[in-house]
Scaffold this active site. Structure first.
Site, PDB file in Angstrom:
ATOM      1  N   GLU A   1      12.727  37.340  34.004  1.00 20.86           N
ATOM      2  CA  GLU A   1      12.843  38.245  32.849  1.00 20.86           C
ATOM      3  C   GLU A   1      11.533  38.440  32.095  1.00 20.86           C
ATOM      4  O   GLU A   1      11.501  38.377  30.869  1.00 20.86           O
ATOM      5  CB  GLU A   1      13.961  37.761  31.908  1.00 20.86           C
ATOM      6  CG  GLU A   1      15.296  37.663  32.629  1.00 20.86           C
ATOM      7  CD  GLU A   1      16.425  37.107  31.772  1.00 20.86           C
ATOM      8  OE1 GLU A   1      16.282  37.015  30.551  1.00 20.86           O
ATOM      9  OE2 GLU A   1      17.482  36.760  32.356  1.00 20.86           O
TER      10      GLU A   1
ATOM     11  N   GLU B   1      22.477  36.600  40.619  1.00 20.00           N
ATOM     12  CA  GLU B   1      23.385  36.106  39.554  1.00 20.00           C
ATOM     13  C   GLU B   1      24.616  36.994  39.420  1.00 20.00           C
ATOM     14  O   GLU B   1      25.068  37.294  38.305  1.00 20.00           O
ATOM     15  CB  GLU B   1      22.642  36.064  38.200  1.00 20.00           C
ATOM     16  CG  GLU B   1      21.322  35.317  38.233  1.00 20.00           C
ATOM     17  CD  GLU B   1      20.654  35.173  36.876  1.00 20.00           C
ATOM     18  OE1 GLU B   1      21.289  35.472  35.851  1.00 20.00           O
ATOM     19  OE2 GLU B   1      19.491  34.751  36.860  1.00 20.00           O
TER      20      GLU B   1
HETATM   21  O1  9MR Z   1      24.527  30.866  32.093  1.00 21.19           O
HETATM   22  C1  9MR Z   1      23.413  30.308  31.413  1.00 21.19           C
HETATM   23  C2  9MR Z   1      23.841  29.737  30.065  1.00 21.19           C
HETATM   24  O2  9MR Z   1      24.749  28.668  30.260  1.00 21.19           O
HETATM   25  C3  9MR Z   1      22.615  29.249  29.303  1.00 21.19           C
HETATM   26  O3  9MR Z   1      22.990  28.842  27.994  1.00 21.19           O
HETATM   27  C4  9MR Z   1      21.567  30.349  29.225  1.00 21.19           C
HETATM   28  C5  9MR Z   1      20.279  29.845  28.581  1.00 21.19           C
HETATM   29  O4  9MR Z   1      19.628  28.882  29.368  1.00 21.19           O
HETATM   30  O5  9MR Z   1      21.256  30.834  30.510  1.00 21.19           O
HETATM   31  C6  9MR Z   1      22.354  31.365  31.207  1.00 21.19           C
HETATM   32  O6  9MR Z   1      21.924  31.835  32.455  1.00 21.19           O
HETATM   33  C7  9MR Z   1      21.063  32.971  32.442  1.00 21.19           C
HETATM   34  C8  9MR Z   1      20.064  32.821  33.559  1.00 21.19           C
HETATM   35  O7  9MR Z   1      19.390  31.608  33.454  1.00 21.19           O
HETATM   36  C9  9MR Z   1      19.083  33.994  33.567  1.00 21.19           C
HETATM   37  N1  9MR Z   1      19.780  35.243  33.628  1.00 21.19           N
HETATM   38  C10 9MR Z   1      20.846  35.442  32.660  1.00 21.19           C
HETATM   39  C11 9MR Z   1      21.832  34.268  32.723  1.00 21.19           C
HETATM   40  C12 9MR Z   1      22.988  34.490  31.780  1.00 21.19           C
HETATM   41  O8  9MR Z   1      22.529  34.521  30.453  1.00 21.19           O
END
Ligand code: 9MR
Length: 358
Positions: free
Chosen positions: A155, A262
């Site tokens: 990102e 994802e």
């Molecule tokens: O699903 C993840 C959530 O449990 C965490 O709190 C968050 C922050 O670390 O990240 C979420 O996963 C994200 C992923 O790492 C990057 N793409 C978006 C995902 C959903 O927010």
């Protein structure tokens, strides 16, 4: 560029006959066995390792493991100077015992950068560059040959439209060059690892997509060691297939590996921010379930048809049941984005996905 033709036929994805046993496991085909490319799921290891029902399903369906949170910087280095690799070592042992690929999510992401790093970087910009190098060398080097691929930068672009993400300490302090530097360091630490740039909405926001492709093609031209593009693919039911197909096709034309990294498919809307969900649909009807099955089917089919076999890094689901999905707590809405329900029972979406992979 010509869009290769895809045939998409409507199909009814019935559930299985008979009552499934208590732990939700039923005799259904295995996703990864049916698929020609790896199929993964993101999981949080601590609850997962004490959840036999989830493990049984995970072993049955998946041959690739992504850590939902456990491999992020805030998990590895919650405080200065202390690397904590204990959980990753346990995950690695699990994946090796079960013959699964371990995928590294992620090395550099503004949102998983611990506060102590941000504070220090603001006071001492040069420190950040040196820290990034040491962190990647130490981490990727430790798992050299064991972690198959990495989301090197996650990102790095603005949420909407073109341009680099400005609300990132990495960009603020180091400028856009941090992205290519991270790829160089990761490649030096493990020359065999498959290295991805990973982002969201790139399958549908064409301005963002074009910016990403220009960046990636510039990397390729200048020898920055990028090997793949990750489409997070958190999609909604109403994202048109033609748009998804055109971006996948264009990304495949780079010759790089393509990872749907994802995947989930939601019914309701949101504005991409925490708490920003709009609850349009309150209950899941059989009709919606069938439509979702069709969308999983079409997505799998597009990936199969548009991405050449030697560029298919795989499809990874971001959690594979509606009980554990991030969508509900994050956007603050009820939704049903995955292939298993809250009780770990298969949904029509599972059968749609299976059919698309077959
Ligand atoms: O699903 C993840 C959530 O449990 C965490 O709190 C968050 C922050 O670390 O990240 C979420 O996963 C994200 C992923 O790492 C990057 N793409 C978006 C995902 C959903 O927010």
């Amino acid at each position: 560029m010509k869009l290769r033709y895809i045939f998409i036929t409507p199909f009814l994805f019935f559930g299985c006959g008979g009552l499934p046993p208590e732990d939700g496991f039923i005799d259904v085909d295995s996703l990864h066995t049916i698929s020609n490319f790896p199929i993964g799921a993101a999981l949080r290891f601590l609850p997962f390792r004490n959840d036999p029902a989830l493990q049984r399903l995970q072993k049955h369906h998946f041959d690739s493991y992504t850590a939902g949170n456990d491999m992020k910087m805030y998990s590895i280095m919650p405080e200065e100077g202390v690397y904590d690799f204990s959980l990753i070592d346990a995950i690695l042992a699990y994946t090796q015992e079960n013959d699964q690929r371990l995928f590294g999510h992620n090395l550099i992401w503004h949102s998983s950068t611990p506060n102590w790093v941000k504070k220090k970087a603001q006071k001492d910009p040069e420190w950040l560059s040196d820290f990034m190098k040491r962190y990647i060398y130490t981490y990727v080097g430790r798992y050299r040959g064991a972690v198959h691929g990495w989301d090197v930068v996650n990102e790095g672009l603005r949420t909407k439209g073109g341009g680099y993400r400005e609300d990132s300490i990495w960009y603020e302090v180091l400028g856009s060059r941090y992205i290519e530097q991270a790829f160089h360091y990761a490649h030096e630490a493990d020359p065999e690892a498959v290295l991805f740039y990973n982002d969201f909405n790139t399958e549908r926001d064409l301005e963002k997509f074009n910016f990403m492709i220009d960046m990636v093609e510039d990397f390729i031209k200048r020898g920055v060691p990028i090997s793949g593009i990750g489409f997070q693919m958190h999609i909604r039911m109403d994202i048109p297939n033609e748009v998804i197909a055109s971006t996948l096709q264009r990304a495949a034309d780079t010759g790089l590996q393509i990872h749907l990294s994802e995947v989930d498919i939601i019914f309701n809307h949101h504005d991409d921010t925490r708490g920003g969900g709009v609850q349009k649909l309150k209950t899941l009807t059989p009709k919606m379930e069938q439509a979702q099955a069709q969308k999983y089917y079409e997505l799998a089919l597009m990936y199969q048809n548009l991405i050449p076999a030697d560029q298919q890094y795989g499809i990874t689901l971001w959690g594979f049941n509606d009980r554990d999905t991030w969508i509900r707590p994050f956007f603050g809405i009820q939704d049903w984005p995955t292939i298993y329900d809250e009780r770990l029972q298969p949904k029509p979406a599972l059968y749609g996905f299976l059919k698309g992979l077959r």
